[in-house]
Motif scaffolding. Structure first.
Motif, PDB file in Angstrom:
ATOM      1  N   LEU A 251       0.813  -1.222   0.000  1.00 61.49           N
ATOM      2  CA  LEU A 251       0.000   0.000   0.000  1.00 61.49           C
ATOM      3  C   LEU A 251       0.843   1.267   0.000  1.00 61.49           C
ATOM      4  CD1 LEU A 251      -3.137  -0.492   2.209  1.00 61.49           C
ATOM      5  CD2 LEU A 251      -2.929  -0.201  -0.255  1.00 61.49           C
TER       6      LEU A 251
ATOM      7  N   ALA B  18       3.913   1.541  -0.829  1.00 60.26           N
ATOM      8  CA  ALA B  18       5.065   1.464  -1.725  1.00 60.26           C
ATOM      9  C   ALA B  18       5.126   2.729  -2.576  1.00 60.26           C
ATOM     10  CB  ALA B  18       4.959   0.245  -2.618  1.00 60.26           C
ATOM     11  N   GLU B  19       6.353   3.171  -2.853  1.00 60.85           N
ATOM     12  CA  GLU B  19       6.522   4.260  -3.798  1.00 60.85           C
ATOM     13  C   GLU B  19       6.124   3.762  -5.184  1.00 60.85           C
ATOM     14  OE1 GLU B  19       7.889   7.677  -3.597  1.00 60.85           O
ATOM     15  OE2 GLU B  19       6.768   7.192  -1.790  1.00 60.85           O
ATOM     16  N   ARG B  20       6.396   4.575  -6.195  1.00 60.38           N
ATOM     17  CA  ARG B  20       6.093   4.184  -7.565  1.00 60.38           C
ATOM     18  C   ARG B  20       6.470   2.717  -7.790  1.00 60.38           C
ATOM     19  NH1 ARG B  20       9.290   6.639 -11.593  1.00 60.38           N
ATOM     20  NH2 ARG B  20       8.263   6.663 -13.604  1.00 60.38           N
ATOM     21  N   PRO B  21       5.491   1.903  -8.294  1.00 58.05           N
ATOM     22  CA  PRO B  21       5.736   0.464  -8.412  1.00 58.05           C
ATOM     23  C   PRO B  21       6.949   0.165  -9.272  1.00 58.05           C
ATOM     24  CG  PRO B  21       3.866   1.174  -9.726  1.00 58.05           C
ATOM     25  CD  PRO B  21       4.222   2.323  -8.847  1.00 58.05           C
TER      26      PRO B  21
ATOM     27  N   ARG C  51       1.203   4.095 -11.723  1.00 62.30           N
ATOM     28  CA  ARG C  51       1.163   5.347 -10.973  1.00 62.30           C
ATOM     29  C   ARG C  51       2.469   6.114 -11.131  1.00 62.30           C
ATOM     30  NH1 ARG C  51      -0.016   1.447  -7.498  1.00 62.30           N
ATOM     31  NH2 ARG C  51       1.638   2.029  -6.065  1.00 62.30           N
ATOM     32  N   ALA C  52       2.330   7.431 -11.143  1.00 68.53           N
ATOM     33  CA  ALA C  52       3.504   8.284 -11.331  1.00 68.53           C
ATOM     34  C   ALA C  52       4.493   8.076 -10.185  1.00 68.53           C
ATOM     35  CB  ALA C  52       3.082   9.745 -11.377  1.00 68.53           C
ATOM     36  N   GLU C  53       5.723   8.514 -10.418  1.00 62.14           N
ATOM     37  CA  GLU C  53       6.750   8.379  -9.399  1.00 62.14           C
ATOM     38  C   GLU C  53       6.299   9.079  -8.115  1.00 62.14           C
ATOM     39  OE1 GLU C  53      10.508   9.725 -10.662  1.00 62.14           O
ATOM     40  OE2 GLU C  53      11.414   9.672  -8.665  1.00 62.14           O
ATOM     41  N   GLY C  54       6.433   8.384  -6.980  1.00 65.99           N
ATOM     42  CA  GLY C  54       6.085   8.985  -5.695  1.00 65.99           C
ATOM     43  C   GLY C  54       4.626   8.837  -5.333  1.00 65.99           C
ATOM     44  N   LEU C  55       3.821   8.275  -6.248  1.00 67.65           N
ATOM     45  CA  LEU C  55       2.384   8.159  -5.984  1.00 67.65           C
ATOM     46  C   LEU C  55       2.073   6.786  -5.391  1.00 67.65           C
ATOM     47  CD1 LEU C  55      -0.350   9.437  -6.095  1.00 67.65           C
ATOM     48  CD2 LEU C  55      -0.610   8.684  -8.443  1.00 67.65           C
ATOM     49  N   SER C  56       2.165   6.706  -4.057  1.00 65.73           N
ATOM     50  CA  SER C  56       1.851   5.435  -3.407  1.00 65.73           C
ATOM     51  C   SER C  56       0.337   5.267  -3.389  1.00 65.73           C
ATOM     52  CB  SER C  56       2.380   5.442  -1.980  1.00 65.73           C
ATOM     53  OG  SER C  56       1.696   6.440  -1.246  1.00 65.73           O
ATOM     54  N   MET C  57      -0.102   4.020  -3.128  1.00 67.15           N
ATOM     55  CA  MET C  57      -1.537   3.784  -3.105  1.00 67.15           C
ATOM     56  C   MET C  57      -2.220   4.732  -2.128  1.00 67.15           C
ATOM     57  SD  MET C  57      -2.393   1.556  -5.332  1.00 67.15           S
ATOM     58  CE  MET C  57      -4.007   0.844  -4.953  1.00 67.15           C
ATOM     59  N   LEU C  58      -1.574   5.025  -1.013  1.00 74.44           N
ATOM     60  CA  LEU C  58      -2.204   5.869  -0.001  1.00 74.44           C
ATOM     61  C   LEU C  58      -2.028   7.355  -0.291  1.00 74.44           C
ATOM     62  CD1 LEU C  58      -1.742   3.835   3.271  1.00 74.44           C
ATOM     63  CD2 LEU C  58      -3.799   4.241   1.911  1.00 74.44           C
ATOM     64  N   ARG C  59      -1.570   7.662  -1.500  1.00 74.41           N
ATOM     65  CA  ARG C  59      -1.618   9.055  -1.946  1.00 74.41           C
ATOM     66  C   ARG C  59      -2.623   9.212  -3.084  1.00 74.41           C
ATOM     67  NH1 ARG C  59       4.636  11.173  -2.265  1.00 74.41           N
ATOM     68  NH2 ARG C  59       4.947  11.659  -0.048  1.00 74.41           N
TER      69      ARG C  59
ATOM     70  N   TRP D  15      -9.510   5.499  -5.793  1.00 74.58           N
ATOM     71  CA  TRP D  15      -9.789   4.375  -4.894  1.00 74.58           C
ATOM     72  C   TRP D  15     -11.170   3.805  -5.183  1.00 74.58           C
ATOM     73  CZ3 TRP D  15      -7.418   0.898  -2.255  1.00 74.58           C
ATOM     74  CH2 TRP D  15      -6.162   1.157  -1.702  1.00 74.58           C
TER      75      TRP D  15
ATOM     76  N   VAL E 175      -9.585  16.161   2.652  1.00 76.44           N
ATOM     77  CA  VAL E 175     -10.558  15.130   2.991  1.00 76.44           C
ATOM     78  C   VAL E 175     -10.344  14.715   4.441  1.00 76.44           C
ATOM     79  CG1 VAL E 175     -11.012  12.674   2.690  1.00 76.44           C
ATOM     80  CG2 VAL E 175     -11.037  14.188   0.717  1.00 76.44           C
TER      81      VAL E 175
ATOM     82  N   TYR F 106      -4.598  16.208  -1.068  1.00 75.91           N
ATOM     83  CA  TYR F 106      -5.553  17.130  -0.425  1.00 75.91           C
ATOM     84  C   TYR F 106      -4.864  18.157   0.450  1.00 75.91           C
ATOM     85  CZ  TYR F 106      -8.639  13.306  -1.756  1.00 75.91           C
ATOM     86  OH  TYR F 106      -9.301  12.338  -2.447  1.00 75.91           O
ATOM     87  N   GLU F 107      -3.863  18.844  -0.060  1.00 72.95           N
ATOM     88  CA  GLU F 107      -3.221  19.861   0.779  1.00 72.95           C
ATOM     89  C   GLU F 107      -3.908  21.203   0.609  1.00 72.95           C
ATOM     90  OE1 GLU F 107      -1.392  19.253   3.212  1.00 72.95           O
ATOM     91  OE2 GLU F 107      -1.338  17.126   2.659  1.00 72.95           O
TER      92      GLU F 107
END
Ligand code: HEA
Ligand code: HEA
Ligand code: CUA
Ligand SMILES: [Cu+2]
Lengths: 179, 582, 255
Positions: free
Chosen positions: A3, A5-8, B197-205, B211, B302, B556-557
């Motif tokens: 969850l 993890a950074e970019r996969p 997902r783009a670089e740095g875009l974790s699932m929780l971002r 979602w 949010v 959501y900043e």
């Protein structure tokens, strides 16, 4: 999938796609098979079990051949192509055997409408047969592409599906023929 | 440009593999089907208020032979196709097809879907489905008339109902094609979100919109194939006489038709195993979009992002365990009934969590009450009403009385119309600038909202009471029961309100038309929103982004702690190539 | 402007919904009369849940209205907050408690409606035979057993004695129908291939609508019947009259 993890990491998307697709296929056959489980029709032992075992062998051998074809892909192209062709051939043989079995059954007056057990038999094996046929076409296309000098990528993607079709068949063998 | 060139441009658009074009194609197709489904609803309402009278437009078109007066089986075809079209060809393609396609790649900073060809397939395979649905009105015996739930043996005994002939066959094909469309789409979304997902875009971002769509796609992958299996079985019952769903057999028009002894309940279990999750597929993406929109226009993050995500996950998990609540009076064992009652009650919790977090999001915010925001707030209030009435039905003893009455009809229309479609209107106002480079007219938009809000309640609130009083669903003429005679005025009132509601939608259509005629007026980020899609030009070119993005924070900043301008973008352009490897 | 209109609109909803429920509870349309032994229990549950739902609705709407009214006028920036664990717990646990209560509270009623083995094992007072599109009833004849030549057949109207538990056997001749008696709060699908059992007890004599609640074809809307509840003596007199009026050789024919 981690969850936070950074970019996969770079993944083989097509392969992931095939796996998700297989997950949906599992649910599809689960749905069909649930009819057999819930209705639990009585089975009269009138099936050609030896033939079924032979068909099992064909299908498993085909899977093995495809596996070998992929293993040899990089190193020995000719061998790879040969194995790929074998896989295709074995798959086709399975379909032929199935057609023969159905023919014999229908000749013996067994129809989908005969009773619930035969309904389950024809629908389950029929849908599985369609999947084998589709897989065979997939492999055929992959094989041609490879023969034309391709990398055999399509075969690589077809492999998990082809093994899955075996798995389904084993369940049917256990449930319909031996069960 | 020359005619030839223009034609070429059109062809490029029509057969495009670009996720944005495909999204817009889904949008147009499902809005057109919304019109059809809406017209059918009007026909239904007309019959319920003034049974057996000359029905304008739809009646004239479908029942011309009898001077616009529907036959009882004609009425059954009306609500069957109304429900089928609205669910399988309007709401699901709108949410997953239109918004899913358009927004997912943009919001995760990808250039397109994982499988563009599969994506185009998922749109074009819907066409034969729509064709089957519409054509079925013309075939002998008329369209399917055993309800959108198509319970056997009514749907499998050709003699039992006229619509169970060719109409039902076409219905099964329509479902098959829409199933292929949804499945290929769902697989595409899952893989795209999981791997692109783009670089740095974790699932929780991820924004809640993504979602919601992700969860809905998972639900479809898990549950939809089971419905496909069920349709295969029903088809073979009809075609090969297998009788999986036939009980012992039946007397039809005086003759005994033997059945192989399967059970009709099997169909109900298989059908609801998908069709309950389907109702969450019809709302969870809307929940996600509304969550984002509330946050953007309240200029506030949010509230409780993680609980929101877990709530969605819980809805997915529990969603496949509650199907039996549609079968409390079907003859299912009382113990199973209790089990399904518990899981259903349980699934209300994540919805509660979401509701209160929406409020937490707008609470203390600096609200922009534009059309998008109004519709989002409307969504919350309507969803709550629809959801709460669900609790009644989750209580098995109460459901025994309410089952198959208008209380159920009220329940789900509050959610699918007051909820989901409000969410869609909200999302359209919010993302239209991105999609077309033009703002939907605010004044018209607000006017459309106020009227639709009032009329929606006028139509669906009274239906609760009709149900309490014992008015059952799917009856062509309620007044065949003397005890329902007192409901005449009520039903007439509902119908008038419904006709007005339908007419009021012309404001929306007008708004679309006028806006598309206006020159472009939207910059890249008109709402000062943080998530990635606003980094792209409006409308985004092929390939979406004109620069590489690195995601550096959540979506959501907003608010006082967020920068000089009360918001911080989720991503920044990649500065050096060195980062690429890092 | 929009601020006032929007707030007014949501306040209107907050007021209109309870008003309409209260109004219809008083002067209808509302739940039909309670004419079975468990009807009152079901309605009690209905009312209790209604209260819980009303509170939940009011709470949500009040908060929403307040947020809109204050938020639309707010000039200074919103405070940046990403949530609050204590609040999350609060609005998870409180609804959870309410829901748990609902789950528990309905148990006894559900069991009562479904009847215990002993009760459901009794000989049925009659068998309901549903068919497109009418209700047929088969009483055991003088020999007291069903499916014998002396069975007594009636169509459209079922006659039962008051003040005692009535067990009915159910069967359908074609598609699914649903045996629905609104006044009894009793509904049960009748599924092809499965003989079912239902029970009710009507305390006092009277006549009640019998409705088919499951779509069963073009005649579904007019598949109406009725239940006539008679005091024991009159009930027996009625059966006697039936018995003399005709013998059941013409089994499937209507009287
Ligand atoms: C998008 C569509 C959608 C959604 C989201 C839901 C959500 C829910 N539904 Fe609904 N439902 C349908 C669409 C939907 N339904 C449809 C189409 C049918 C009819 C199908 C047919 O027969 O044709 C149906 C039918 C249906 C039935 C069967 C009725 C019958 O035929 O007898 C039941 C029974 O349990 C039910 C229950 C619920 C519940 C408990 C929820 C819950 O998820 C709702 C949860 C939400 C809330 C509870 C509100 C917010 C919470 C709070 C404000 C917190 C405080 C609340 C409490 C403490 C109680 N639904
Ligand atoms: C999922 C979505 C959905 C939606 C949106 C609706 C919308 C409406 N439905 Fe729905 N309905 C169902 C799903 C839906 N319904 C289902 C599943 C059933 C059960 C069927 C069954 O029993 O089998 C049902 C059954 C049903 C019944 C019960 C029939 C019966 O049991 O006998 C009734 C009766 O009043 C009814 C009425 C309405 C009305 C008045 C609307 C109104 O909200 C409609 C208002 C009009 C519109 C929304 C159209 C406006 C047009 C546009 C905005 C298009 C713009 C176009 C372009 C730009 C090209 N519906
Ligand atoms: Cu019988 Cu509806
Ligand atoms: Cu459900």
């Amino acid at each position: 999938m981690e969850l936070s993890a950074e970019r996969p990491a770079q993944v083989d998307r097509a392969r992931v796609g095939v796996l998700v697709f297989l997950a949906t296929e599992v649910m599809f056959f689960a749905g069909l098979y649930s009819a057999f489980v819930v209705l639990a029709p009585r089975r009269e032992a009138e099936l050609d079990t030896p033939l079924a075992l032979a068909m099992t062998a064909l299908l498993l051998a085909s899977s093995g051949a495809l596996h070998a074809a992929l293993a040899a892909r990089a190193t020995a192209r000719a061998r790879s192509l040969a194995f790929g062709f074998a896989a295709l051939l074995l798959g086709a043989l399975f379909l032929a055997a199935m057609a023969f079995e159905w023919g014999a059954l229908v000749a013996a007056g067994r129809h989908p409408s005969t009773d619930l057990w035969w309904a389950c038999f024809f629908v389950l094996t029929g849908v599985h047969g369609l999947h084998v046929a589709a897989g065979a076409i997939w492999i055929a296309c992959g094989w041609i592409a490879q023969a034309r000098g391709g990398s055999g990528r399509a075969l690589e993607l077809a492999a998990p599906y082809w093994h899955f079709v075996d798995l389904v068949w084993l369940v049917l063998l256990w449930g319909l023929y031996l069960g | 440009m020359s005619a030839g060139a223009r034609a070429g441009a059109w062809r490029r658009h029509l057969w495009s593999l670009d996720h944005k074009t495909i999204g817009l194609q889904f949008l147009v197709a499902s809005l057109a089907m919304l019109l059809v489904g809406g017209l059918l609803a009007m026909a239904v309402r007309w019959q319920l208020a003034w049974p057996w009278t000359d029905m304008p437009i739809v009646g004239r078109a479908l029942f011309g032979g009898t001077g616009g007066v529907p036959s009882p089986e004609g009425y059954a075809a009306l609500f069957t196709m109304h429900g089928t079209i609205m669910i399988f060809f309007v709401v699901i393609p709108l949410l997953t097809g239109a918004f899913g396609n358009y927004l997912i790649p943009l919001m995760i900073g990808a250039r397109d879907m994982a499988f563009p060809r599969l994506n185009a397939f998922s749109f074009w395979i819907m066409a034969p489905g729509i064709a089957c649905a519409l054509a079925s009105f013309a075939v002998e015996g008329g369209a399917a008339s055993s309800g959108w739930t198509a319970y056997p043996p009514l749907s499998t005994l050709l003699g039992a109902a006229p619509g169970s002939g060719a109409g039902q066959t076409l219905w099964l094909w329509a479902l098959f094609f829409s199933g292929l469309s949804s499945l290929s789409g769902a697989i595409n979304y899952v893989v795209t979100i999981a791997t692109m997902r783009a670089e740095g875009l974790s699932m929780l971002r991820l924004p809640l919109t993504v979602w919601g769509l992700f969860v809905a796609a998972l639900l479809q992958c898990l549950a939809l194939p089971v419905l496909t299996a069920a349709t295969v079985l029903q088809y073979s019952d009809r075609l090969l006489g297998t009788g999986f769903f036939s009980g012992g057999g039946a007397w039809v028009n005086g003759e005994w038709i033997a059945g192989a002894g399967g059970t009709p309940l099997l169909w109900q279990h298989l059908f609801w195993f998908y069709s309950h999750p389907a109702v969450y597929v019809m709302v969870v993406p809307a929940m996600g979009m509304v969550g984002d929109i509330l946050s953007v226009h309240a200029r506030k993050p949010v509230f409780g992002y993680k609980p929101m995500v877990w709530a969605m996950a819980a809805i997915t998990g529990l969603g496949v365990l509650v199907w039996g609540h549609h079968m409390f009076v079907s003859g299912m064992s009382p113990v199973a009934g209790t089990g399904f009652m518990l899981s259903t009650i349980l699934i209300a919790l994540p919805s509660a969590v979401k509701t209160f977090n929406w409020i937490g999001t707008v609470w203390g915010g600096r609200l922009r009450l534009n059309a998008a925001m109004l519709y989002a707030l409307g969504f919350v209030s309507m969803f709550v009403i629809g959801g709460l009435s669900g609790i009644w039905m989750a209580a098995t003893p109460v459901d025994v009385h309410l089952h198959d009455t208008y209380t159920v009809v009220a329940h789900f229309h509050y959610i699918v119309f007051g909820g989901t479609l409000f969410g869609v209107f909200s999302a359209l106002h919010h993302w239209f600038p991105k999609m077309t480079g033009r703002h939907l007219g605010e004044r018209l938009g607000k006017l459309h909202f106020f009227g639709t809000f009032v009329l929606t309640n006028a139509v669906f609130l009274p239906m609760h009471q009709a149900g309490f009083a014992g008015m059952v669903r799917r009856i062509a003429d309620p007044y065949a029961y003397p005890s329902l005679e007192p409901l005449r005025e009520l039903n007439a009132f509902i119908t008038v309100a419904a006709l007005l509601l339908f007419a009021w939608q012309s404001l929306f259509v007008a708004n679309l038309a006028l806006t598309l005629l206006r020159p472009r007026d939207a910059e890249a980020n008109p709402w000062r929103a943080a998530s990635l899609e606003w980094e792209a030009p409006s409308p985004p070119p092929h390939g979406n982004f004109d620069r590489e993005l690195v995601v550096v924070r959540g979506p959501y900043e907003y608010g006082d702690a967020a920068g000089a301008e009360d918001w911080l973008p989720q991503a920044r352009p990649r500065t050096s190539e060195a980062e690429a490897s890092a | 402007m929009t601020r006032v209109l929007a707030t007014a609109l949501f306040v209107a909803l907050l007021v209109a919904v309870p008003w309409w429920f209260a109004h219809s509870a008083r002067s209808g349309p509302w739940l039909p009369p309670e004419a079975s032994s468990y009807a009152a229990e079901v309605d009690g549950l209905f009312d209790a849940i209604l209260v819980a739902l009303a509170l939940a609705f009011a709470l949500v709407m009040v908060l929403l209205v307040a947020a809109i009214w204050r938020g639309a006028a707010r000039v200074e920036r919103a405070r940046t907050t990403h949530g609050d664990l204590r609040l999350e717990l609060l609005w998870t646990l409180v609804p959870a408690a309410v829901l748990a209560w609902i789950a528990v509270a309905q148990g006894p009623t559900w069991r009562a409606m479904k009847g215990d083995e002993a009760l459901m094992a009794r000989d049925p007072a009659a068998r309901v035979e549903a068919a497109q599109f009418d209700w047929r009833f088969r009483h055991p004849g003088p020999d007291g057993r069903l499916d014998t030549v002396d069975d007594l057949l009636e169509v459209h109207e079922l006659v039962v004695p008051a003040g005692e538990p009535i067990v009915l056997a159910t069967r359908t001749r074609d598609v699914i129908h649903s045996f629905y008696v609104p006044d009894f709060r009793l509904k049960q699908d009748i599924v092809p291939g499965r003989d079912g059992r239902i029970w009710f007890e009507a305390p006092s004599p009277g006549r009640h609508d019998l409705v088919c609640a499951e779509l069963c074809g073009f005649g579904h809307y007019k598949m109406a019947g009725s239940i006539r509840v008679l005091p024991r003596p009159e009930y027996e007199a009625h059966l006697a009259r039936l018995a003399t009026r005709w013998n059941a050789n013409g089994a499937e024919e209507r009287p």
